[in-house]
Design an enzyme around this catalytic site. Structure first.
Site, mmCIF file in Angstrom:
data_model
loop_
_atom_site.group_PDB
_atom_site.id
_atom_site.type_symbol
_atom_site.label_atom_id
_atom_site.label_comp_id
_atom_site.label_asym_id
_atom_site.label_seq_id
_atom_site.Cartn_x
_atom_site.Cartn_y
_atom_site.Cartn_z
ATOM 1 C CB VAL A 25 17.859 0.865 3.433
ATOM 2 C CG1 VAL A 25 17.419 0.514 2.024
ATOM 3 C CG2 VAL A 25 16.802 1.726 4.125
ATOM 4 C CE LYS A 116 14.523 11.125 4.033
ATOM 5 N NZ LYS A 116 14.132 9.983 4.813
ATOM 6 C CD GLU A 140 8.902 4.002 -6.524
ATOM 7 O OE1 GLU A 140 8.719 4.074 -7.741
ATOM 8 O OE2 GLU A 140 8.222 4.636 -5.688
ATOM 9 N N GLY A 145 8.776 4.746 1.090
ATOM 10 C CA GLY A 145 9.298 3.393 1.353
ATOM 11 C C GLY A 145 8.843 2.391 0.309
ATOM 12 C CB ILE A 147 4.032 3.625 -1.267
ATOM 13 C CG1 ILE A 147 3.443 3.220 0.082
ATOM 14 C CG2 ILE A 147 2.949 4.132 -2.207
ATOM 15 C CD1 ILE A 147 2.782 4.378 0.830
ATOM 16 C CD GLU A 201 17.042 9.729 12.053
ATOM 17 O OE1 GLU A 201 17.949 10.541 12.259
ATOM 18 O OE2 GLU A 201 16.706 9.323 10.941
ATOM 19 C CG ASP A 212 11.437 12.753 6.166
ATOM 20 O OD1 ASP A 212 12.488 12.150 5.868
ATOM 21 O OD2 ASP A 212 10.296 12.280 5.943
ATOM 22 C CE LYS A 216 10.236 10.565 3.241
ATOM 23 N NZ LYS A 216 9.650 10.020 4.484
#
Ligand SMILES: NC(=O)c1ccc[n+]([C@@H]2O[C@H](COP(=O)([O-])OP(=O)(O)OC[C@H]3O[C@@H](n4cnc5c(N)ncnc54)[C@H](OP(=O)(O)O)[C@@H]3O)[C@@H](O)[C@H]2O)c1
Length: 445
Positions: A25, A116, A140, A145, A147, A201, A212, A216
């Site tokens: 990122v 997150k 955001e 990602g 969205i 990963e 994960d 979120k």
């Protein structure tokens, strides 16, 4: 130069950014700030400069050419620099990130983060600190990602009472499930393919066990219901128990199998859960394939709204991070409150909602059993379900193995309470004719 930080006062024409992290990122964000300076200036009315970039290993080869002197391994080069107005954090995890973010906020710096985990674990504390110091923290990219779901819950959908959020918010598990459905590959094979393609990963536990997605969902639910939830409030089941025949039976019954993250309001309480579920094949969530994400929000005014798009990857995530960066710059100098702080402020906004345990959830079930191929087996199983006041909707019997004297039975039920189903499954597993309760999956209508 005018004031260098905080929400009020004069805003300098030159805005300096300290970027923490230069991985998937961070590289996209750095490339945008360096390569699209005029677009940033047009969007914000200011020059936005990249002043420092924090990494772990300064000697590592990079996919980007940075002007010399930008890289550092010392976080203080960003945190103690009064000329850095905004910290963009794309390192991930909580250590050392949480401390860096707190120090930055205490110094009045604004924050944009894609993290997150830190938001799910410490969002309320960070937002309170931001508010105290007149700073903004935007996140955001932490869910979905590219969205734009976080901002929509905070702003465009804020007038709604949110009845439910049903989502596919982990691209890795969705990729694995899509491969298992389309190619009938085993879970292990689909996982190793996902790892080979860089979607999973080396240690995939957070993705495949739903952790994960739980982070979120914690963020989405906290925004939707305007109170801080913990990821421990989210009931979590992973996808590793799924086998190729589950996909075959699901398809025969008219369903796809998806790992869903769901928050809903039920009689004044919130239910939060992440689990694999059967979704009717014609439902839009059943058609979300591969690494794509989708979030369906059911609001009191807007009805059902569906967001669909790329939930990860350098460019989609850069879209969300830079969008936040633009918003932060635009808000500098205004008195507007830190985004998210109102949503996450807690029960001050009204009575706190309790979290309803999974045992109270009413759901339909798919049950796959390995049984002795004898007459009367089905009657015994029906009796156990009946005793628990669980009624059968359909039964499939397939894969009879004459040599082993076994058969596979799939039962779907009408809605039943989670606790009653657990009791019935325990009794069923103890029946001499039942060799194995192979899988139990909830059905989302
Ligand atoms: N990847 C995605 O598609 C995506 C999508 C949405 C959100 N996110 C979130 O974005 C964040 C970053 O993800 P990513 O995929 O870009 O991660 P990544 O590729 O692993 O990059 C992490 C970066 O952080 C640096 N770093 C790690 N530990 C550090 C430390 N202790 N001190 C200083 N720098 C450190 C690394 O430095 P070195 O380069 O020197 O190793 C690397 O540049 C995470 O919170 C992730 O959840 C990612």
């Amino acid at each position: 130069m005018a004031s260098s930080s905080g929400m009020s006062g004069e805003v300098p024409d030159e805005i300096n950014v300290g970027l923490m992290g230069l991985g998937v990122v961070g590289t996209g964000v750095a490339a945008y700030i360096l390569g699209k300076a005029s677009s940033l200036a047009a969007a914000t009315g200011r020059n936005v400069n990249l002043k420092k970039v924090l990494v772990r290993d300064i000697t590592r080869a990079r996919d980007i050419d940075l002007p010399s002197g930008l890289l550092t391994t010392n976080a203080e080069d960003i945190l103690a620099d009064a000329e850095i107005h905004i910290v963009v954090e794309v390192i991930g995890g909580t250590d050392p990130v949480e401390n860096h973010l707190k120090q930055a906020l205490a110094a009045g710096k604004h924050i944009v983060t894609a993290n997150k985990e830190v938001m799910a674990k410490s969002g309320p504390e960070l937002l309170a600190l931001a508010r105290k110091n007149g700073a903004n923290i935007l996140f955001e990219a932490s869910v979905g990602g590219g969205i734009p779901i976080v901002g929509c819950l905070m702003n465009e959908l804020a007038a709604n009472d949110i009845r439910s959020i049903r989502s596919i918010i982990n691209g890795t598990t969705n990729y694995i499930l899509t491969r298992m459905a389309n190619e009938r590959t085993s879970f292990d094979q689909a996982l190793s393919e996902a790892q080979g393609l860089g979607y999973a990963e080396a240690d995939p536990i957070n993705d495949i066990e739903g952790i994960d997605a739980a982070y979120k969902l914690t963020i989405l639910a906290s925004l939707a219901y305007r109170q801080p939830f913990q990821s421990a409030d989210v009931y979590c089941e992973g996808i590793s128990r799924l086998e190729p025949q589950d996909f075959r039976y699901a398809q025969e019954l008219g369903y796809a199998i998806k790992s869903l993250a769901i928050a809903n309001l039920d009689d004044g309480a919130v239910q939060l859960r992440v689990y694999p579920a059967l979704v009717p094949s014609e439902h839009m969530l059943a058609k979300v394939d591969g690494v794509y994400n989708a979030v369906e929000v059911d609001g009191s005014l807007c009805g059902q709204v569906l967001f669909h798009g790329m939930g990860a990857g350098s460019e989609p995530t850069t879209s969300a991070v830079v969008g936040d960066l633009i918003e932060v710059v635009r808000k500098m100098g205004s008195q507007s409150r830190s985004s998210g702080s109102q949503e996450w402020a807690g029960p001050g906004n009204g009575a706190a909602l309790t979290v309803r345990p999974i045992g109270d959830l009413q759901a339909r079930y798919y049950i796959r059993l390995d049984v002795a191929d004898n007459p009367g087996v089905l009657a015994q199983i029906a009796q156990v379900l009946g005793d628990g006041e669980i009624s059968i909707a359909a039964v499939l019997q397939r894969d009879t193995d004459a040599e082993a004297g076994s058969a596979e039975i799939v039962i779907t039920t009408h809605p039943a309470k989670g606790a009653s189903m657990q009791d019935a499954l325990q009794i069923m597993a103890g029946l001499s004719q039942v060799r194995r309760v192979s899988n139990v999956i909830r059905i989302e209508e």
